[in-house]
Design a protein around this motif. Structure first.
Motif, PDB file in Angstrom:
ATOM      1  N   PRO A   1      -1.523  -4.062   2.466  1.00 47.39           N
ATOM      2  CA  PRO A   1      -1.580  -3.725   1.038  1.00 47.39           C
ATOM      3  C   PRO A   1      -2.302  -2.410   0.744  1.00 47.39           C
ATOM      4  O   PRO A   1      -2.380  -2.003  -0.418  1.00 47.39           O
ATOM      5  CB  PRO A   1      -2.343  -4.916   0.437  1.00 47.39           C
ATOM      6  CG  PRO A   1      -3.217  -5.396   1.552  1.00 47.39           C
ATOM      7  CD  PRO A   1      -2.417  -5.182   2.800  1.00 47.39           C
ATOM      8  N   ARG A   2      -2.799  -1.754   1.762  1.00 50.10           N
ATOM      9  CA  ARG A   2      -3.536  -0.495   1.529  1.00 50.10           C
ATOM     10  C   ARG A   2      -2.619   0.602   1.009  1.00 50.10           C
ATOM     11  O   ARG A   2      -3.062   1.509   0.310  1.00 50.10           O
ATOM     12  CB  ARG A   2      -4.214  -0.038   2.827  1.00 50.10           C
ATOM     13  CG  ARG A   2      -5.291  -0.989   3.324  1.00 50.10           C
ATOM     14  CD  ARG A   2      -5.778  -0.589   4.702  1.00 50.10           C
ATOM     15  NE  ARG A   2      -6.410   0.731   4.675  1.00 50.10           N
ATOM     16  CZ  ARG A   2      -6.791   1.376   5.784  1.00 50.10           C
ATOM     17  NH1 ARG A   2      -6.578   0.831   6.975  1.00 50.10           N
ATOM     18  NH2 ARG A   2      -7.368   2.567   5.687  1.00 50.10           N
ATOM     19  N   LEU A   3      -1.325   0.528   1.359  1.00 54.73           N
ATOM     20  CA  LEU A   3      -0.365   1.531   0.923  1.00 54.73           C
ATOM     21  C   LEU A   3       0.860   0.854   0.326  1.00 54.73           C
ATOM     22  O   LEU A   3       1.177  -0.287   0.656  1.00 54.73           O
ATOM     23  CB  LEU A   3       0.076   2.411   2.099  1.00 54.73           C
ATOM     24  CG  LEU A   3      -0.993   3.207   2.864  1.00 54.73           C
ATOM     25  CD1 LEU A   3      -0.335   4.043   3.955  1.00 54.73           C
ATOM     26  CD2 LEU A   3      -1.805   4.081   1.931  1.00 54.73           C
ATOM     27  N   LYS A   4       1.547   1.588  -0.512  1.00 55.07           N
ATOM     28  CA  LYS A   4       2.839   1.130  -1.039  1.00 55.07           C
ATOM     29  C   LYS A   4       3.930   1.972  -0.384  1.00 55.07           C
ATOM     30  O   LYS A   4       3.875   3.198  -0.410  1.00 55.07           O
ATOM     31  CB  LYS A   4       2.876   1.318  -2.551  1.00 55.07           C
ATOM     32  CG  LYS A   4       4.216   0.989  -3.194  1.00 55.07           C
ATOM     33  CD  LYS A   4       4.524  -0.487  -3.135  1.00 55.07           C
ATOM     34  CE  LYS A   4       5.938  -0.780  -3.672  1.00 55.07           C
ATOM     35  NZ  LYS A   4       6.120  -0.375  -5.076  1.00 55.07           N
ATOM     36  N   LEU A   5       4.903   1.297   0.239  1.00 51.27           N
ATOM     37  CA  LEU A   5       6.013   1.990   0.884  1.00 51.27           C
ATOM     38  C   LEU A   5       7.252   1.907  -0.005  1.00 51.27           C
ATOM     39  O   LEU A   5       7.655   0.808  -0.416  1.00 51.27           O
ATOM     40  CB  LEU A   5       6.297   1.394   2.258  1.00 51.27           C
ATOM     41  CG  LEU A   5       5.586   2.057   3.452  1.00 51.27           C
ATOM     42  CD1 LEU A   5       4.082   2.035   3.281  1.00 51.27           C
ATOM     43  CD2 LEU A   5       5.980   1.394   4.754  1.00 51.27           C
TER      44      LEU A   5
END
Length: 304
Positions: free
Chosen positions: A254-258
């Protein structure tokens, strides 16, 4: 002196009877007696005292029996160890990998390999593409998981495609594009990019340049990083966006949105590389486990 001489002597010494020893060894009694006599002639002293109905170990024979057992046992252990290494069941296997490329299949491959070859030890090496190719050529790596290579990069190596990974845009959860379902490459032409180091990952940089050349632009590189963890941290901190493979989600969570690109660029081809002279038995077994892990992942995706 050969191992068979020692085995024959051990049987006679333990039985203290040539007839019973010959029966145990499935050889003729005269032949066995001759082999023991040949051994004594070679050694230059008697191992047995003989009577009409039995044989007894001499003092030297008793000492020799203890040592002969140890020699035969050690030889059998040596054969067992060598056979295990030759078949890939034992030994040390060095594998190069990039976490972001292998997150979907490497854990499964490791579990399957260790279950099949519990005596073998796998040592994973998190390396750049250049380091992996050098490791294969120098012999410090047996196998490496890399992206498809140019002819110049693949000199002296073999490559087998295992999977293809979609290209996505990685942004921080609070980035203005984080709520989008898809994004166009032209929309991020002016965005600061966080990339892998051009020096360590020249193939990644070339792929990036090719993508932007298609829209008649050049990537605006804000930061270069030598590891996937530092790249994730930089994007999460809002230092820029990154063009990554979809499987990075396994590492970033969840640290990044792809976000998928539309239209979708050509996916990244990921596979295994090794030297042309061939794979060791352990490396071949590990590669097979990787193939099966990739196939299992595809099956689950299709079911989903």
């Amino acid at each position: 002196m050969e191992l068979r001489h020692l085995r024959y002597f051990i049987a006679v010494g333990e039985e203290e009877n040539v007839s019973r020893a010959a029966l145990k060894l499935h050889v003729s009694q005269p032949g066995l007696s001759r082999q023991i006599s040949d051994l004594e002639d070679e050694l230059g002293f008697l191992l047995l005292t003989r009577s009409a109905k039995s044989v007894r170990l001499t003092e030297a024979g008793r000492a020799f029996l203890t040592e002969a057992r140890a020699v035969v046992q050690r030889a059998e252990e040596a054969v067992k160890i060598a056979r295990a290494i030759a078949t890939g069941a034992q030994g040390e296997l060095h594998v190069g990998y990039a976490p972001s490329l292998t997150a979907r299949f490497l854990p499964g491959a490791l579990r399957a390999f260790q279950a099949r070859s519990p005596g073998a030890r796998v040592k994973l090496h998190d390396l750049s593409t250049e380091e992996m190719l050098a490791g294969l050529r120098e012999g410090s790596l047996h196998l490496a998981f890399v992206v498809s290579m140019t002819p110049a990069m693949s000199r002296g190596l073999r490559f087998e495609e295992l999977t293809r990974d979609a290209i996505c845009l990685a942004v921080a959860p609070k980035h203005r594009l984080a709520g989008r379902r898809t994004v166009k490459l032209t929309e991020i032409a002016r965005e600061p990019l966080v990339t892998y180091s051009r020096k360590d990952y020249p193939d990644a940089y070339e792929n990036l340049a090719t993508m932007f050349a298609a829209i008649k632009s050049k990537p605006r590189v804000a930061e270069e990083h030598d590891s996937v963890n530092s790249l994730i941290a930089a994007v999460e901190a809002g230092n820029g966006v990154a063009i990554v493979v979809e499987s990075l989600s396994c590492t970033a969570g969840p640290r990044l949105k792809l976000i998928p690109f539309l239209p979708a660029p050509e996916p990244l081809v990921v596979g295994a590389a090794w030297v042309k002279k061939g794979l060791t038995p352990a490396a071949e077994a590990f590669l097979q486990c990787a193939r099966e892990a990739v196939q299992k992942g595809r099956s689950k995706k299709d079911e989903g």
